[in-house]
Design an enzyme around this catalytic site. Structure first.
Site, mmCIF file in Angstrom:
data_model
loop_
_atom_site.group_PDB
_atom_site.id
_atom_site.type_symbol
_atom_site.label_atom_id
_atom_site.label_comp_id
_atom_site.label_asym_id
_atom_site.label_seq_id
_atom_site.Cartn_x
_atom_site.Cartn_y
_atom_site.Cartn_z
ATOM 1 N N CYS A 24 0.693 -1.109 0.031
ATOM 2 C CA CYS A 24 0.078 -0.006 -0.011
ATOM 3 C C CYS A 24 1.061 1.396 0.130
ATOM 4 O O CYS A 24 1.266 1.654 1.192
ATOM 5 C CB CYS A 24 -0.858 0.038 1.204
ATOM 6 S SG CYS A 24 -1.905 1.431 1.177
ATOM 7 N N CYS A 54 -0.383 4.170 1.915
ATOM 8 C CA CYS A 54 -0.525 3.840 3.338
ATOM 9 C C CYS A 54 1.137 4.221 3.971
ATOM 10 O O CYS A 54 1.462 4.953 4.764
ATOM 11 C CB CYS A 54 -0.854 2.616 3.746
ATOM 12 S SG CYS A 54 -2.107 2.100 3.076
ATOM 13 N N ASP A 55 1.967 3.555 3.308
ATOM 14 C CA ASP A 55 3.431 3.556 3.789
ATOM 15 C C ASP A 55 4.384 4.359 3.191
ATOM 16 O O ASP A 55 5.667 4.477 3.505
ATOM 17 C CB ASP A 55 3.976 1.954 3.639
ATOM 18 C CG ASP A 55 3.026 1.195 4.651
ATOM 19 O OD1 ASP A 55 2.453 1.905 5.621
ATOM 20 O OD2 ASP A 55 2.961 -0.139 4.219
HETATM 21 C C1 LIG Z 1 0.141 -3.712 5.507
HETATM 22 C C2 LIG Z 1 -1.254 -2.788 5.355
HETATM 23 C C3 LIG Z 1 -1.068 -1.610 5.654
HETATM 24 C C4 LIG Z 1 -1.881 -0.524 5.664
HETATM 25 N N1 LIG Z 1 -1.720 0.519 6.132
HETATM 26 C C5 LIG Z 1 -2.893 1.592 6.028
HETATM 27 C C6 LIG Z 1 -2.618 2.839 6.787
HETATM 28 O O1 LIG Z 1 -1.856 3.198 7.242
HETATM 29 N N2 LIG Z 1 -3.833 3.592 6.354
HETATM 30 C C7 LIG Z 1 -4.962 3.216 5.874
HETATM 31 O O2 LIG Z 1 -5.926 3.968 5.897
HETATM 32 N N3 LIG Z 1 -5.192 1.913 5.125
HETATM 33 C C8 LIG Z 1 -4.042 1.050 5.528
HETATM 34 N N4 LIG Z 1 -4.168 0.142 4.657
HETATM 35 C C9 LIG Z 1 -5.347 -0.398 3.864
HETATM 36 C C10 LIG Z 1 -6.709 -0.692 4.928
HETATM 37 O O3 LIG Z 1 -6.038 -1.709 5.813
HETATM 38 C C11 LIG Z 1 -7.755 -1.217 4.143
HETATM 39 O O4 LIG Z 1 -8.157 -0.327 3.306
HETATM 40 C C12 LIG Z 1 -8.968 -1.468 5.167
HETATM 41 O O5 LIG Z 1 -8.480 -2.244 6.203
HETATM 42 C C13 LIG Z 1 -10.149 -1.895 4.305
HETATM 43 O O6 LIG Z 1 -10.903 -2.067 5.643
HETATM 44 P P1 LIG Z 1 -12.389 -3.528 5.030
HETATM 45 O O7 LIG Z 1 -12.872 -3.108 6.512
HETATM 46 O O8 LIG Z 1 -12.867 -2.843 3.863
HETATM 47 O O9 LIG Z 1 -11.565 -4.620 5.003
HETATM 48 P P2 LIG Z 1 -10.343 -5.488 5.664
HETATM 49 O O10 LIG Z 1 -9.639 -4.772 6.477
HETATM 50 O O11 LIG Z 1 -9.865 -6.267 4.650
HETATM 51 O O12 LIG Z 1 -11.267 -6.556 6.786
HETATM 52 C C14 LIG Z 1 -11.874 -7.755 5.908
HETATM 53 C C15 LIG Z 1 -12.636 -8.419 6.858
HETATM 54 O O13 LIG Z 1 -13.417 -9.393 6.303
HETATM 55 C C16 LIG Z 1 -13.447 -10.763 7.039
HETATM 56 N N5 LIG Z 1 -13.846 -11.629 6.234
HETATM 57 C C17 LIG Z 1 -13.358 -11.907 4.897
HETATM 58 N N6 LIG Z 1 -14.378 -12.824 4.441
HETATM 59 C C18 LIG Z 1 -14.886 -13.308 5.187
HETATM 60 C C19 LIG Z 1 -16.056 -14.311 5.394
HETATM 61 N N7 LIG Z 1 -16.329 -15.082 4.601
HETATM 62 N N8 LIG Z 1 -16.630 -14.429 6.963
HETATM 63 C C20 LIG Z 1 -16.378 -13.438 7.731
HETATM 64 N N9 LIG Z 1 -15.604 -12.508 7.392
HETATM 65 C C21 LIG Z 1 -14.859 -12.424 6.535
HETATM 66 C C22 LIG Z 1 -11.722 -10.600 7.399
HETATM 67 O O14 LIG Z 1 -11.426 -11.489 8.332
HETATM 68 C C23 LIG Z 1 -11.427 -9.242 7.891
HETATM 69 O O15 LIG Z 1 -11.870 -9.015 9.049
HETATM 70 C C24 LIG Z 1 -3.229 -1.036 4.886
HETATM 71 C C25 LIG Z 1 -3.293 -2.260 4.302
HETATM 72 C C26 LIG Z 1 -2.445 -3.207 4.410
HETATM 73 C C27 LIG Z 1 -2.350 -4.677 4.035
#
Ligand SMILES: Cc1cc2nc3c(=O)[nH]c(=O)nc-3n(C[C@H](O)[C@H](O)[C@H](O)COP(=O)(O)OP(=O)(O)OC[C@H]3O[C@@H](n4cnc5c(N)ncnc54)[C@H](O)[C@@H]3O)c2cc1C
Length: 310
Positions: free
Chosen positions: A134, A137-138
């Site tokens: 990302c 992010c980083d």
């Molecule tokens: C290494 C890294 C660093 C990052 N740093 C930043 C940062 O500094 N700032 C920033 O704004 N963003 C950052 N991001 C991006 C950010 O993490 C994502 O944009 C954000 O987490 C997305 O949120 P979300 O809730 O859509 O999904 P996610 O965080 O991807 O969560 C998805 C969830 O769905 C669950 N899930 C999936 N399938 C199922 C299922 N079938 N049944 C039940 N649960 C399920 C998973 O277990 C998880 O809990 C980073 C990403 C990464 C990988």
């Protein structure tokens, strides 16, 4: 079989935020956290761009805080994944991995998207120590340093351009002898003075004592003039795409060609009444914690209004 007003699938910033709003609206949401409770941010140490944390915050800590906030209002957050859904009629049906059946009047899908990696052991070894998927992010951690971006599409070019505004130098490592990105992106990348495109290069591994200090590459792999090349870098950014975690919904909901769930007119609504999407699973563009949390809020408000109307 259990009947719930609001089922939330996923426990990243989108799912937890939806749980805060839904529980405060008395929807008694049940949330399944999936294989990665807390979502993608649990993979990172430092989050510096989420409002409210002037000194930055550990990703795990932040997600535990948001979870606690949702539980304070009564959200029922459970371990385990949803493995199957049947959206053919209302109430909608879902099954968890122990085959427990849940009937839900509304469903908020917040299952996120996973970044694709090359599959090298070193990516895991240096995760959070120079390897990132990302740039937004980083990138800030690499000001005036040298970084590499892997990929040849629009995202890779966008990331390379973004990083070129922060870093001293950016290598763009491209497997093919050409870029797949749109013409305009290609031109911008080629015009950037501090981006060097390494065409026909593959990454073999990374090296460094306390974090990434360089990458071992191979040029024109398998050809007579194959050549090993080492580059000195401080950061290694993957930009080879994401996989939205949406497979179990594809039978019922529309997706784009990559698998991102489609929303109606920028709202969290889908083509099925009472089913809403939030976060990265429906966002091929921004993929940030704050945008995921924002759409989680929207989805929960939509769910509440839907239940009022029906
Ligand atoms: C290494 C890294 C660093 C990052 N740093 C930043 C940062 O500094 N700032 C920033 O704004 N963003 C950052 N991001 C991006 C950010 O993490 C994502 O944009 C954000 O987490 C997305 O949120 P979300 O809730 O859509 O999904 P996610 O965080 O991807 O969560 C998805 C969830 O769905 C669950 N899930 C999936 N399938 C199922 C299922 N079938 N049944 C039940 N649960 C399920 C998973 O277990 C998880 O809990 C980073 C990403 C990464 C990988």
């Amino acid at each position: 079989m259990e009947h719930v007003k609001c089922l939330i699938i996923g426990s990243g910033p989108a799912g937890y935020t939806a749980a805060i709003y839904a529980s405060r609206a008395n929807l008694h949401p049940v949330e399944y956290s999936g294989m990665q409770p807390g979502g993608q941010l649990t993979q990172t140490t430092e989050v510096e761009n989420f409002p409210g944390y002037p000194q930055g915050v550990d990703g795990n800590q932040m997600m535990m805080d948001i979870r606690e906030q949702a539980e304070r209002f009564g959200a029922d957050i459970r371990d385990g994944s949803i493995t199957k859904v049947d959206f053919s009629s209302r109430p909608y049906k879902a099954w968890d991995e122990n085959d427990n059946e849940i009937e839900a009047d509304t469903v908020i899908i917040a299952t996120g998207a996973s970044a694709k990696y090359l599959g090298l052991d070193d990516e895991r070894k240096y995760n959070g120590q120079g390897v990132s998927a990302c740039a937004t992010c980083d990138g800030f951690f690499y000001r005036k340093k040298t970084v590499a971006v892997v990929g040849g599409g629009d995202t890779a070019c966008e990331d390379a351009l973004y990083l070129s505004g922060l870093a001293k130098k950016v290598y763009l490592i491209v497997r093919k002898p050409f870029l797949r990105a749109s013409q305009v992106m290609q031109e911008r990348v080629k015009a950037a003075e501090n981006i060097e495109i390494l065409f026909e290069h593959n990454t073999l591994g990374l090296f460094g004592e306390n974090g990434v200090e360089g990458a071992h590459l191979v040029k024109r792999k398998g050809e007579a003039d194959e050549q090993l090349v080492d580059i000195q870098i401080d950061g290694f950014f993957l930009a080879i795409g994401h996989k939205p975690n949406t497979d179990i919904f594809k039978e019922w909901l529309d997706t784009d060609e990559v698998g991102y769930l489609k929303k109606i007119d920028g709202t969290p609504r889908t083509k099925l009444p009472g089913i809403f999407v939030a976060g990265d699973c429906a966002d091929p563009v921004y993929r940030q914690a704050i945008s995921a949390a924002g759409t989680g809020c929207q989805a929960a408000i939509e769910a509440e209004r839907f239940l009022l109307e029906h």
